[in-house]
Write an enzyme that holds these catalytic residues in place. Structure first.
Site, short mmCIF file in Angstrom:
data_model
loop_
_atom_site.label_atom_id
_atom_site.label_comp_id
_atom_site.label_asym_id
_atom_site.label_seq_id
_atom_site.Cartn_x
_atom_site.Cartn_y
_atom_site.Cartn_z
N GLY A 293 2.23 -12.93 1.77
CA GLY A 293 0.83 -12.52 1.74
C GLY A 293 0.15 -13.37 0.70
N ALA B 83 -0.07 -13.95 -4.54
CA ALA B 83 0.87 -14.15 -3.43
C ALA B 83 2.11 -13.27 -3.62
CB ALA B 83 1.29 -15.62 -3.35
N ASP B 84 2.70 -12.91 -2.50
CA ASP B 84 3.95 -12.16 -2.52
C ASP B 84 4.77 -12.59 -1.31
OD1 ASP B 84 5.47 -10.02 -3.93
OD2 ASP B 84 5.45 -9.15 -1.92
N THR B 85 6.04 -12.86 -1.54
CA THR B 85 6.94 -13.32 -0.47
C THR B 85 8.13 -12.37 -0.36
OG1 THR B 85 6.32 -15.61 -0.90
CG2 THR B 85 8.36 -15.25 0.35
N LYS C 103 -2.17 -8.28 -6.67
CA LYS C 103 -1.93 -9.28 -7.73
C LYS C 103 -3.20 -10.06 -8.03
CE LYS C 103 2.98 -9.96 -6.77
NZ LYS C 103 4.01 -10.94 -6.34
#
Length: 188
Positions: free
Chosen positions: A105, A68-70, A52
């Site tokens: 992340g 970011a990735d959750t 991203k």
């Protein structure tokens, strides 16, 4: 200070960055989020966050980009956003009375410089009744949330305790991001 760009359309991530006084703009990336590696939550969110950030950093080579990735992981399985109300109900049933982990992340990129981190927080739900699961799903809140709940919203009443960073569960671990920003020379 260099320009800071959030590569996400998440209102929760915007609110968290505003909370710490960050001056930023929003530019969601074009990164394809459906990538292999869903069997390893840490690797998956790291790959997503870096992808991203890179997709937006390519457009703004002189700006720092936050990607970011959750995700939520329970019993070794990644739980993304539910695709239907029935899937949301099933996810909440599976989380009821148990612990699960939330991984985010984060990647901070400017040109070729990349700083990244994966944060893990353990969340424990109290036992949930069928009627309260149905009522919660009917609010629509779970439909755009990993694991089918939002700790910062009505889903907070399901959480008995957490071990780790609360802001990670919301979607952007502020302490870890601040450390990355400091390493990159970004001052708020």
């Amino acid at each position: 200070m260099s320009m800071l760009i959030l590569a996400s359309s998440s209102p929760r991530r915007r609110e968290l960055l505003q909370q710490i006084g960050a001056d930023f703009t929003v530019c969601p990336g074009t990164y394809d989020e459906d990538v292999p590696g869903r069997d390893n939550p840490e690797k998956f969110v790291h790959t997503q966050a870096v992808g991203k950030a890179a997709s937006v950093a390519a457009l703004y080579p002189h700006a720092w980009v936050v990607g970011a990735d959750t995700i939520v992981a329970a019993n070794g399985k990644i739980l993304g956003k539910p695709r239907s109300e029935a899937e949301a109900v099933q996810m909440l049933r599976n989380l009821s009375g148990k612990g699960h982990d939330v991984y985010t992340g984060i990647a901070l990129q400017c040109g070729e410089s990349v700083y990244s981190h994966v944060e893990k927080t353990s969340v424990f739900f109290r036992p949930l009744g069928e009627a309260e699961i149905a009522a919660y799903v009917a609010t629509g809140e779970p439909m755009d949330k990993a694991g089918s709940y939002g700790i910062q919203g009505r889903g907070a009443v399901f959480v008995e305790k957490i071990v780790g960073d609360y802001t990670n569960v919301v979607g952007l671990p502020l302490c870890a991001l601040f450390v990355l920003m400091h390493k990159a020379g970004i001052r708020l």
